[in-house]
Design an enzyme around this catalytic site. Structure first.
Site, PDB file in Angstrom:
ATOM      1  N   ALA A 124       0.842  -1.384   0.016  1.00  0.00           N
ATOM      2  CA  ALA A 124      -0.221  -0.202  -0.196  1.00  0.00           C
ATOM      3  C   ALA A 124       0.850   1.401  -0.026  1.00  0.00           C
ATOM      4  O   ALA A 124       1.216   1.687   0.982  1.00  0.00           O
ATOM      5  CB  ALA A 124      -0.988  -0.062   1.233  1.00  0.00           C
ATOM      6  N   ALA A 130      -0.470  10.516  -5.432  1.00  0.00           N
ATOM      7  CA  ALA A 130       0.988  10.196  -5.468  1.00  0.00           C
ATOM      8  C   ALA A 130       1.102   8.858  -5.947  1.00  0.00           C
ATOM      9  O   ALA A 130       0.944   7.810  -5.353  1.00  0.00           O
ATOM     10  CB  ALA A 130       1.488  10.364  -4.166  1.00  0.00           C
ATOM     11  N   GLY A 131       1.426   8.851  -7.149  1.00  0.00           N
ATOM     12  CA  GLY A 131       1.675   7.307  -7.761  1.00  0.00           C
ATOM     13  C   GLY A 131       3.062   7.102  -8.152  1.00  0.00           C
ATOM     14  O   GLY A 131       3.804   6.692  -7.188  1.00  0.00           O
ATOM     15  N   PHE A 156      -5.466   1.543  -6.047  1.00  0.00           N
ATOM     16  CA  PHE A 156      -4.900   0.624  -7.082  1.00  0.00           C
ATOM     17  C   PHE A 156      -3.951  -0.110  -6.544  1.00  0.00           C
ATOM     18  O   PHE A 156      -3.163  -0.701  -6.827  1.00  0.00           O
ATOM     19  CB  PHE A 156      -4.060   1.323  -8.251  1.00  0.00           C
ATOM     20  CG  PHE A 156      -4.671   2.250  -8.957  1.00  0.00           C
ATOM     21  CD1 PHE A 156      -6.033   2.054  -9.499  1.00  0.00           C
ATOM     22  CD2 PHE A 156      -4.474   3.599  -9.356  1.00  0.00           C
ATOM     23  CE1 PHE A 156      -6.822   2.932 -10.290  1.00  0.00           C
ATOM     24  CE2 PHE A 156      -4.931   4.456 -10.030  1.00  0.00           C
ATOM     25  CZ  PHE A 156      -6.245   4.284 -10.745  1.00  0.00           C
ATOM     26  N   ILE A 157      -4.355  -0.833  -5.312  1.00  0.00           N
ATOM     27  CA  ILE A 157      -3.776  -1.948  -4.535  1.00  0.00           C
ATOM     28  C   ILE A 157      -3.975  -3.427  -5.101  1.00  0.00           C
ATOM     29  O   ILE A 157      -5.148  -3.918  -4.710  1.00  0.00           O
ATOM     30  CB  ILE A 157      -4.055  -1.443  -2.788  1.00  0.00           C
ATOM     31  CG1 ILE A 157      -3.940  -0.154  -2.387  1.00  0.00           C
ATOM     32  CG2 ILE A 157      -3.099  -2.567  -2.007  1.00  0.00           C
ATOM     33  CD1 ILE A 157      -2.505   0.283  -2.926  1.00  0.00           C
ATOM     34  N   ASP A 244      13.045  -1.689  -6.470  1.00  0.00           N
ATOM     35  CA  ASP A 244      14.198  -2.206  -7.476  1.00  0.00           C
ATOM     36  C   ASP A 244      13.846  -3.713  -8.005  1.00  0.00           C
ATOM     37  O   ASP A 244      13.794  -3.610  -9.240  1.00  0.00           O
ATOM     38  CB  ASP A 244      15.344  -2.274  -6.703  1.00  0.00           C
ATOM     39  CG  ASP A 244      16.157  -0.595  -6.696  1.00  0.00           C
ATOM     40  OD1 ASP A 244      15.565   0.249  -7.457  1.00  0.00           O
ATOM     41  OD2 ASP A 244      16.887  -0.749  -6.162  1.00  0.00           O
ATOM     42  N   GLU A 367       4.829  -0.152 -10.913  1.00  0.00           N
ATOM     43  CA  GLU A 367       6.325   0.149 -10.214  1.00  0.00           C
ATOM     44  C   GLU A 367       6.994   1.129 -10.729  1.00  0.00           C
ATOM     45  O   GLU A 367       8.206   1.482 -10.852  1.00  0.00           O
ATOM     46  CB  GLU A 367       6.954  -1.390 -10.588  1.00  0.00           C
ATOM     47  CG  GLU A 367       6.317  -2.683 -10.530  1.00  0.00           C
ATOM     48  CD  GLU A 367       6.041  -2.871  -8.991  1.00  0.00           C
ATOM     49  OE1 GLU A 367       6.380  -2.274  -8.070  1.00  0.00           O
ATOM     50  OE2 GLU A 367       5.471  -4.017  -8.744  1.00  0.00           O
ATOM     51  N   THR A 369       6.106   4.890 -13.695  1.00  0.00           N
ATOM     52  CA  THR A 369       5.899   4.959 -14.957  1.00  0.00           C
ATOM     53  C   THR A 369       7.367   5.027 -15.839  1.00  0.00           C
ATOM     54  O   THR A 369       8.552   5.264 -15.308  1.00  0.00           O
ATOM     55  CB  THR A 369       5.167   6.343 -15.461  1.00  0.00           C
ATOM     56  OG1 THR A 369       5.797   7.404 -14.820  1.00  0.00           O
ATOM     57  CG2 THR A 369       3.863   6.256 -14.434  1.00  0.00           C
ATOM     58  N   SER A 370       7.240   5.090 -17.274  1.00  0.00           N
ATOM     59  CA  SER A 370       8.440   5.135 -18.030  1.00  0.00           C
ATOM     60  C   SER A 370       8.951   6.537 -17.674  1.00  0.00           C
ATOM     61  O   SER A 370      10.403   6.546 -17.918  1.00  0.00           O
ATOM     62  CB  SER A 370       8.040   5.173 -19.335  1.00  0.00           C
ATOM     63  OG  SER A 370       7.695   3.738 -19.887  1.00  0.00           O
TER      64      SER A 370
END
Length: 388
Positions: A124, A130-131, A156-157, A244, A367, A369-370
């Site tokens: 979470a 805050a994405g 979006f969990i 990571d 994880e 965005t680009s």
């Protein structure tokens, strides 16, 4: 890159490949239509140990290396991506914070249950505002005797509806924030003040459920700070270590999907040739296949090398970001080319190209965005220049 894997792992990989072909593939479209994974499939994944791949054997897991784990993800994501998503949070972002930074008591309490699949773990962090920029989270936690009181909303969990444990990030010092003011908590399902919202309706990964989490005066025991009181304020570091590895996992998912899509395209071209289509007429699509294969080869080398470096104990933040951006964007390229190759038939659900196209597009967001990956990469490059 030449890989030398143990006979034990090779046997496990073969078992998973058979599982994918014989048990997952036959229900892949059912999962897409029903937006749910059958209970019997989840149970089979438990039996195979797929909920605890990186968790050490001492805690009941398989103790796989990073490289071994991503190879298994590559196998599983050659079918519906939701199967990997169901186990992904327990293997990665949901449990790794406890493994990396948890106290012995926390590890002994939670890791065996997660590894067995008895408890699903979730992560979470993401919030409405805050994405990818995780440093801007606003969920807060304030001490109150032997508890911390959490307030805020997470969004979006993944696997929130089935999770028993949430690795949760909250601000504990507004002035310090990411520099010593974010703390990681273990929040259990059923703690008063925690509410799970309805499942989100998404463009892809329909069988993988994401939900909103609302913390309203949620009282979490002080002993549930990951790492104990000594690690109050160190949660952002924990989150970055977890991410990571998560970025390498996303690279593996994108790679597995791309490999499958290319195989579907190869079959399509062979059918045309077998049907009498002159090869000269198919030169353009043959070139497309060549481009796909080249992209996939490059992506696999990047991914495996970064995983190998991580297994050697190296810091792979830089490499993980490059893997994440290259592999996920490569997957979007490959699936887009596949849609062109299939022409109007690519839009048909039965051919699965449109499903892969929708699913892999989300990997460019998960994880980080680009754009966030490119920021990380460029900052590392500039910092390297400054220290020379």
């Amino acid at each position: 890159m030449a890989l030398t894997m143990s006979k034990t792992f090779d046997a496990f990989r073969s078992k998973i490949r058979n599982f994918v072909e014989e048990e997952l593939e036959p229900v892949a479209m059912r999962v897409e239509h029903d937006a749910a994974i059958p209970d019997e499939i989840v149970e089979r994944m438990r039996q195979l140990g797929l909920f605890g791949m990186p968790i050490p054997k001492a805690y009941g897991g398989l103790g796989l290396t990073t490289l071994e784990e991503i190879i298994i993800y590559e196998e599983i994501t050659r079918t519906n991506a939701c199967f990997r998503s169901r186990i992904g949070t327990s293997n990665g972002i949901g449990s790794m914070g406890i493994l990396y930074d948890g106290t012995d008591e926390q590890k002994n309490t939670y890791l065996p249950r997660i590894a067995s699949g008895e408890w699903t773990a979730a992560f979470a962090l993401t919030e409405p505002d805050a994405g990818s920029d995780a440093a801007n989270i606003s969920s807060s936690a304030v001490p109150d005797g032997e508890h911390w009181v959490l307030n805020g909303t997470k969004q979006f969990i993944t696997n929130a509806d089935s999770a028993r444990v949430f690795t949760t990030m909250a601000v504990t010092d507004e002035k310090k924030r990411a520099r010593g003011g974010v703390t990681a908590f273990i929040v259990e399902q059923g703690m008063p003040g925690l509410t799970v919202g309805p499942a989100d309706r998404k463009m892809g990964l329909r069988g993988s459920h994401t939900h909103e989490l609302v913390f309203k005066d949620c009282r979490v025991p002080a002993q549930n700070v990951i790492g104990g009181k000594e690690r109050v304020g160190q949660g952002f570091k924990t989150a970055m270590r977890v991410l990571d590895k998560g970025r390498l996992s996303m690279g593996a998912c994108a790679l597995g999907a791309s490999q499958k899509v290319m195989e579907l395209c190869i079959d399509r071209v062979r059918e045309k040739i077998a049907g009498g289509e002159p090869r000269d007429n198919l030169q353009a699509v043959q070139f497309t296949l060549a481009d796909m294969a080249t992209d996939i080869y490059a992506a696999r080398q990047m991914l495996y090398d970064a995983a190998r470096l991580r297994d050697q104990g190296k810091n792979v933040t830089h490499e993980a970001s490059m893997v994440k951006v290259f592999c996920t964007e490569m997957a979007s390229r490959v699936t887009d080319q596949a849609l062109d190759l299939f022409a109007q038939d690519g839009c048909l659900t039965k051919n699965r190209i449109e499903m892969f196209l929708r699913d892999v597009r989300l990997y460019r967001i998960f994880e980080g965005t680009s754009e966030i990956q490119r920021l990380i990469i460029s900052r590392n490059l500039l910092n390297q220049q400054e220290t020379r």
